[in-house]
Design a protein around this motif. Structure first.
Motif, PDB file in Angstrom:
ATOM      1  N   HIS A  57      28.159  27.762  39.030  1.00 15.40           N
ATOM      2  CA  HIS A  57      29.371  27.980  38.242  1.00 15.40           C
ATOM      3  C   HIS A  57      30.395  26.866  38.374  1.00 15.40           C
ATOM      4  N   ASN A  89      28.194  22.374  35.563  1.00 13.25           N
ATOM      5  CA  ASN A  89      27.723  23.710  35.931  1.00 13.25           C
ATOM      6  C   ASN A  89      26.488  24.063  35.096  1.00 13.25           C
ATOM      7  N   TYR A  96      34.757  24.511  35.995  1.00 14.89           N
ATOM      8  CA  TYR A  96      34.517  25.916  36.318  1.00 14.89           C
ATOM      9  C   TYR A  96      34.042  26.699  35.117  1.00 14.89           C
ATOM     10  N   TYR A 108      29.183  35.935  44.212  1.00 18.38           N
ATOM     11  CA  TYR A 108      29.565  34.556  43.882  1.00 18.38           C
ATOM     12  C   TYR A 108      30.051  33.885  45.157  1.00 18.38           C
TER      13      TYR A 108
END
Length: 152
Positions: A57, A89, A96, A108
């Protein structure tokens, strides 16, 4: 070294604001004093519960050793104003990309690395490229785990 967030306690649910169900912005993060010899930090945020493979992520590196926090809503640009450099990512974007699990509750992992050098990778490096560059240069690590399940 300890990694913390003003919006998330260890193993709590990540507020929807920081996911694909909300504004999809990065949460504020902070950390305490790194070990002597730290020249830079790197951050990896990933989801090991994703189908087929761990889903990445956020990849961020070459954060200066003087930095102790990342503000909320870090822009999705190649280089941050503090000098940090953003990688790619698994959504295929820089910066992000918030939690967006297809089903169930996922974990996460926000992992911060204190490094004994600046890595000098170009913007857009992948998690694998970052991990290869960090090998042998990690002085300390800190981790914060959040969870998320989509409300459908």
């Amino acid at each position: 070294m300890k990694l913390a967030s003003s919006v998330l306690e260890e193993n709590d649910f990540i507020p929807a604001k920081y996911t694909c169900d909300g504004a999809d912005i990065s949460p504020a993060l902070s950390w305490d004093e790194p070990p002597p010899g730290t020249e830079s930090f790197a951050l990896i945020v990933d989801d090991p519960d994703a189908p087929r493979r761990t889903f990445v992520h956020w990849v961020l590196y070459d954060i200066p050793a003087t930095v102790r926090q990342l503000s909320e809503q870090i822009a999705t640009v190649k280089t941050l104003s503090n000098g940090g450099v953003q990688g790619k990512n698994d959504f295929g974007n820089l910066g992000y990309g918030g939690p967006c699990p297809p089903s169930g509750t996922h974990r996460y992992f926000f992992k911060l690395y204190a490094l004994d050098k600046k890595l000098g990778l170009q913007p857009g490096a992948t998690k694998n490229q970052l991990e290869a560059a960090m090998e042998g240069h990690i002085l300390a690590t800190a981790e914060l785990v959040g969870r998320y399940q989509r409300q459908r």
